[in-house]
Design a protein around this motif. Sequence first.
Motif, PDB file in Angstrom:
ATOM      1  N   LEU A 440       0.826  -1.210   0.000  1.00  0.00           N
ATOM      2  CA  LEU A 440       0.000   0.000   0.000  1.00  0.00           C
ATOM      3  C   LEU A 440       0.862   1.263   0.000  1.00  0.00           C
ATOM      4  CD1 LEU A 440      -2.693  -1.157   2.595  1.00  0.00           C
ATOM      5  CD2 LEU A 440      -2.800  -1.318   0.103  1.00  0.00           C
ATOM      6  N   VAL A 441       0.292   2.321  -0.525  1.00  0.00           N
ATOM      7  CA  VAL A 441       1.031   3.577  -0.681  1.00  0.00           C
ATOM      8  C   VAL A 441       0.706   4.515   0.492  1.00  0.00           C
ATOM      9  CG1 VAL A 441       1.453   5.511  -2.238  1.00  0.00           C
ATOM     10  CG2 VAL A 441       0.736   3.319  -3.162  1.00  0.00           C
ATOM     11  N   VAL A 442       1.746   5.097   1.089  1.00  0.00           N
ATOM     12  CA  VAL A 442       1.536   6.028   2.198  1.00  0.00           C
ATOM     13  C   VAL A 442       1.100   7.371   1.622  1.00  0.00           C
ATOM     14  CG1 VAL A 442       2.593   7.105   4.212  1.00  0.00           C
ATOM     15  CG2 VAL A 442       3.408   4.876   3.422  1.00  0.00           C
ATOM     16  N   VAL A 443      -0.120   7.807   1.943  1.00  0.00           N
ATOM     17  CA  VAL A 443      -0.588   9.090   1.401  1.00  0.00           C
ATOM     18  C   VAL A 443      -0.799  10.141   2.480  1.00  0.00           C
ATOM     19  CG1 VAL A 443      -1.647   8.095  -0.672  1.00  0.00           C
ATOM     20  CG2 VAL A 443      -3.028   8.348   1.403  1.00  0.00           C
ATOM     21  N   GLY A 444      -0.843   9.703   3.748  1.00  0.00           N
ATOM     22  CA  GLY A 444      -1.039  10.675   4.821  1.00  0.00           C
ATOM     23  C   GLY A 444      -0.599  10.084   6.142  1.00  0.00           C
ATOM     24  N   ALA A 458      -0.029   6.946  13.213  1.00  0.00           N
ATOM     25  CA  ALA A 458      -0.595   6.007  12.237  1.00  0.00           C
ATOM     26  C   ALA A 458      -0.451   6.591  10.839  1.00  0.00           C
ATOM     27  CB  ALA A 458      -2.058   5.758  12.547  1.00  0.00           C
ATOM     28  N   LEU A 459      -0.461   5.704   9.865  1.00  0.00           N
ATOM     29  CA  LEU A 459      -0.323   6.149   8.477  1.00  0.00           C
ATOM     30  C   LEU A 459      -1.628   5.882   7.722  1.00  0.00           C
ATOM     31  CD1 LEU A 459       3.186   4.627   7.649  1.00  0.00           C
ATOM     32  CD2 LEU A 459       2.661   6.963   8.397  1.00  0.00           C
ATOM     33  N   LEU A 460      -1.936   6.771   6.809  1.00  0.00           N
ATOM     34  CA  LEU A 460      -3.103   6.574   5.952  1.00  0.00           C
ATOM     35  C   LEU A 460      -2.593   5.932   4.655  1.00  0.00           C
ATOM     36  CD1 LEU A 460      -6.141   7.062   5.585  1.00  0.00           C
ATOM     37  CD2 LEU A 460      -5.610   9.309   4.651  1.00  0.00           C
ATOM     38  N   LEU A 461      -3.148   4.763   4.335  1.00  0.00           N
ATOM     39  CA  LEU A 461      -2.597   3.986   3.223  1.00  0.00           C
ATOM     40  C   LEU A 461      -3.625   3.813   2.110  1.00  0.00           C
ATOM     41  CD1 LEU A 461      -0.907   1.196   5.384  1.00  0.00           C
ATOM     42  CD2 LEU A 461       0.164   3.234   4.424  1.00  0.00           C
ATOM     43  N   ALA A 462      -3.108   3.727   0.899  1.00  0.00           N
ATOM     44  CA  ALA A 462      -4.013   3.686  -0.253  1.00  0.00           C
ATOM     45  C   ALA A 462      -3.622   2.604  -1.246  1.00  0.00           C
ATOM     46  CB  ALA A 462      -3.995   5.046  -0.955  1.00  0.00           C
ATOM     47  N   THR A 463      -4.614   2.165  -1.999  1.00  0.00           N
ATOM     48  CA  THR A 463      -4.382   1.268  -3.127  1.00  0.00           C
ATOM     49  C   THR A 463      -4.260   2.133  -4.377  1.00  0.00           C
ATOM     50  OG1 THR A 463      -6.767   1.109  -3.333  1.00  0.00           O
ATOM     51  CG2 THR A 463      -5.640  -0.719  -2.250  1.00  0.00           C
ATOM     52  N   TYR A 464      -3.883   1.510  -5.492  1.00  0.00           N
ATOM     53  CA  TYR A 464      -3.800   2.256  -6.747  1.00  0.00           C
ATOM     54  C   TYR A 464      -4.943   1.829  -7.658  1.00  0.00           C
ATOM     55  CZ  TYR A 464      -2.041   3.959 -11.226  1.00  0.00           C
ATOM     56  OH  TYR A 464      -1.921   4.602 -12.436  1.00  0.00           O
ATOM     57  N   GLU A 472      -6.414   5.432  -3.778  1.00  0.00           N
ATOM     58  CA  GLU A 472      -7.658   5.463  -3.015  1.00  0.00           C
ATOM     59  C   GLU A 472      -7.416   4.876  -1.627  1.00  0.00           C
ATOM     60  OE1 GLU A 472     -10.528   4.861  -6.930  1.00  0.00           O
ATOM     61  OE2 GLU A 472     -10.045   3.081  -5.741  1.00  0.00           O
ATOM     62  N   THR A 473      -7.776   5.626  -0.583  1.00  0.00           N
ATOM     63  CA  THR A 473      -7.450   5.160   0.772  1.00  0.00           C
ATOM     64  C   THR A 473      -8.184   3.868   1.078  1.00  0.00           C
ATOM     65  OG1 THR A 473      -9.255   6.298   1.889  1.00  0.00           O
ATOM     66  CG2 THR A 473      -7.208   7.536   1.586  1.00  0.00           C
ATOM     67  N   THR A 474      -7.530   3.016   1.867  1.00  0.00           N
ATOM     68  CA  THR A 474      -8.164   1.749   2.225  1.00  0.00           C
ATOM     69  C   THR A 474      -7.966   1.368   3.685  1.00  0.00           C
ATOM     70  OG1 THR A 474      -8.491  -0.527   1.504  1.00  0.00           O
ATOM     71  CG2 THR A 474      -6.234   0.254   1.528  1.00  0.00           C
ATOM     72  N   THR A 475      -7.036   2.041   4.356  1.00  0.00           N
ATOM     73  CA  THR A 475      -6.858   1.704   5.769  1.00  0.00           C
ATOM     74  C   THR A 475      -5.966   2.729   6.481  1.00  0.00           C
ATOM     75  OG1 THR A 475      -6.460  -0.191   7.217  1.00  0.00           O
ATOM     76  CG2 THR A 475      -4.752   0.263   5.629  1.00  0.00           C
ATOM     77  N   LYS A 476      -6.093   2.710   7.830  1.00  0.00           N
ATOM     78  CA  LYS A 476      -5.230   3.541   8.658  1.00  0.00           C
ATOM     79  C   LYS A 476      -4.432   2.547   9.483  1.00  0.00           C
ATOM     80  CE  LYS A 476      -6.021   6.763  12.359  1.00  0.00           C
ATOM     81  NZ  LYS A 476      -7.008   7.436  13.177  1.00  0.00           N
ATOM     82  N   ALA A 567       1.645  -0.644  -6.608  1.00  0.00           N
ATOM     83  CA  ALA A 567       0.999  -1.095  -5.374  1.00  0.00           C
ATOM     84  C   ALA A 567      -0.203  -1.969  -5.708  1.00  0.00           C
ATOM     85  CB  ALA A 567       0.549   0.120  -4.573  1.00  0.00           C
ATOM     86  N   THR A 568      -0.727  -2.622  -4.672  1.00  0.00           N
ATOM     87  CA  THR A 568      -1.949  -3.418  -4.836  1.00  0.00           C
ATOM     88  C   THR A 568      -3.032  -2.516  -5.426  1.00  0.00           C
ATOM     89  OG1 THR A 568      -1.306  -4.752  -2.964  1.00  0.00           O
ATOM     90  CG2 THR A 568      -3.644  -4.773  -3.546  1.00  0.00           C
ATOM     91  N   THR A 569      -3.775  -3.036  -6.400  1.00  0.00           N
ATOM     92  CA  THR A 569      -4.781  -2.187  -7.033  1.00  0.00           C
ATOM     93  C   THR A 569      -6.104  -2.287  -6.271  1.00  0.00           C
ATOM     94  OG1 THR A 569      -5.513  -3.961  -8.492  1.00  0.00           O
ATOM     95  CG2 THR A 569      -3.789  -2.508  -9.332  1.00  0.00           C
ATOM     96  N   SER A 570      -6.952  -1.278  -6.482  1.00  0.00           N
ATOM     97  CA  SER A 570      -8.256  -1.255  -5.821  1.00  0.00           C
ATOM     98  C   SER A 570      -9.068  -2.479  -6.253  1.00  0.00           C
ATOM     99  CB  SER A 570      -8.995   0.028  -6.190  1.00  0.00           C
ATOM    100  OG  SER A 570      -8.178   1.126  -5.866  1.00  0.00           O
ATOM    101  N   LYS A 571      -8.879  -2.867  -7.523  1.00  0.00           N
ATOM    102  CA  LYS A 571      -9.615  -4.027  -8.035  1.00  0.00           C
ATOM    103  C   LYS A 571      -9.184  -5.308  -7.312  1.00  0.00           C
ATOM    104  CE  LYS A 571     -10.083  -6.046 -12.425  1.00  0.00           C
ATOM    105  NZ  LYS A 571      -9.162  -6.128 -13.522  1.00  0.00           N
ATOM    106  N   GLU A 572      -7.895  -5.397  -7.018  1.00  0.00           N
ATOM    107  CA  GLU A 572      -7.415  -6.589  -6.305  1.00  0.00           C
ATOM    108  C   GLU A 572      -8.070  -6.714  -4.932  1.00  0.00           C
ATOM    109  OE1 GLU A 572      -3.013  -7.880  -6.802  1.00  0.00           O
ATOM    110  OE2 GLU A 572      -3.062  -5.753  -7.251  1.00  0.00           O
TER     111      GLU A 572
END
Length: 588
Positions: A440-444, A458-464, A472-476, A567-572
């Motif tokens: 996952l990508v660190v976006v915040g 904590a980090l805000l993480l996103a998929t691509y 697109e964020t998916t978890t903290k 990174a892991t895609t949103s579709k995955e």
Amino acid sequence: MNYAVIADAYGKIEATTKRLEMTDILVNLLKNTPKEVVAKIVYLTQGKLYPDFAGIEIGIAEKLAIKALIRASGRKESEILTDLQTTGDLGQTAEIQLAKKKQVTFFSKTLTVEHVYETLDKMAKTTGSGAVDTKMAVFAGLLSDASPKEAKYLIRTVTGNLRLGIADMTVLEALAIAYGGGKETREPIERAYNICSDLGRVADILVREGLESVKKMQVMVFEPIRPMLAERLPSPEDILEKFNGKCLVEYKYDGERIQAHKQGNNVSLYSRRLENISSQYPDVVELIKKQVNAHEAIFEAECVAVDMETGDMRPFQELMHRRRKYGIENAIEKYPISLFAFDLLFVNGKDLTREPLTNRRAILEDVLNQNIQLQIATQKTVNSSKELEDFFEQAIEEGCEGLMCKALTKGSVYQAGNRGWLWIKYKRDYKSEMIDTCDLVVVGAFHGRGKRAGAYGALLLATYNPEKDMFETTTKCGTGFTEKDIDYLHSMLQKHVIVCRHSRVLSMMEADVWFEPFVVLEVLGAEVTLSPIHMCSMDVVRKSSGFAIRFPRFTGKYRTDKNPQDATTSKEIVEMYQNQLKQIQSNK
Ligand code: AMP
């Protein structure tokens, strides 16, 4: 062409978060660019002068850029530093301070794109003693001729902070519209890019010679091919179903992917991100010179740390010790490696990327003189889930991550730059409901409290999401970090801090700190759930619902080998969710 035209377009791109608008602005810019300057514009809009694999970076430190700004603006250092504290962006500070410029330079000339490019190129290539001062003086000269707005983008370009958020795919689309004859010509243009990894070159050939010449572009030694990627499935049954009952299974080694290019006695190695990493692996270069039985070859292999005494494979992290500029000899001795080759893409003038896997594999076996350090990936053809599962157990037993399952059909080409169902990865079950880890990508980030005060809690993480070209964020995630990780992340992420949410990030959460999407971390979660607050695949399965990873934990693996787009895609994530549902149903 005047640099002011680019600065203007940058301003408009910055003001929008919509990709379609961004593409339109880029199309306009490209259409209004003289043919001989298009390639330069393509590189510059990505904050570069050359493709990544050339290894030539403009990069100057912020401190040096400040010195140049002081000289060009005639302002005091203290004024600039105070302003920088308010804006948090040296580009903006340059714009403000130059607008207040005291000394009007009488010789100020209009900046052209060509002049800017040449000057930045000169700076990038200045080395040796006195290089720092020379670069500073040259850059100050450029700034003196710049308007405040131009200075803003020049500073951001040289300090590596341009961050317009224009992805390669957006540039390809804009090129197709502006010069290919329409959106539908993106495919051949993209194919050309996928085999040479050089957007500027593709653009140049397109505008000068036309689409037909782009279609004729060939694979070439020392131009890295964008790597083929794999999908994932959670069970042998699913995998075999996808492959109509039969496939090739190979050990999935846990190392670093290397694309090796050889021509005579010249060898270059490229990472998955297509940087030239030959200097990190002089031992691999020598090995390839000796063991590859072809004048020209491009092949891919996983480079794995090994214990020379026992022959055992060592964890991926050990390869980190090879990422260094100095002391390589010592590192080679302490952290020896082996190569496991898994694909051959080019041999003696012949492009093999469109050949089926079995042909590529047969030639690979002819071309490599295998020895203990250079071997072909262990593989087998299977046609039952029992065989696949047994081979998987064997792979794990020997220290691999799992299996790469590959199509054996006539159409099993090498899909450069693409993720498809011709390769499917099957990784170790982590004994939790979530079968696989995600990258996952660190976006915040959110400020830490207590023990983590002053660092990130904590980090805000996103998929691509490749269709939208958005993160697109998916978890903290705040678990799984050691104290060392916390310190390291805090300092390493500073380079990527931006003032507000990045234009390519979709988030409903308000982070305390935002980052440009750059850093990729491996995370394991307990399960994937529907979520009203995370934007990953929002509205895809259910209206007003996205997908979240519950109870995420950092595995300790920094995926420095991955670009954010890898990174892991949103579709995955949706696929993982659906697989989870299937499992729950079959357990009932
Ligand atoms: P992942 O990084 O989890 O997306 O998995 C894909 C990576 O597995 C590739 O980029 C390679 O670095 C690595 N890999 C290891 N063994 C193989 C193999 N036999 N075939 C293809 N890729 C492999």
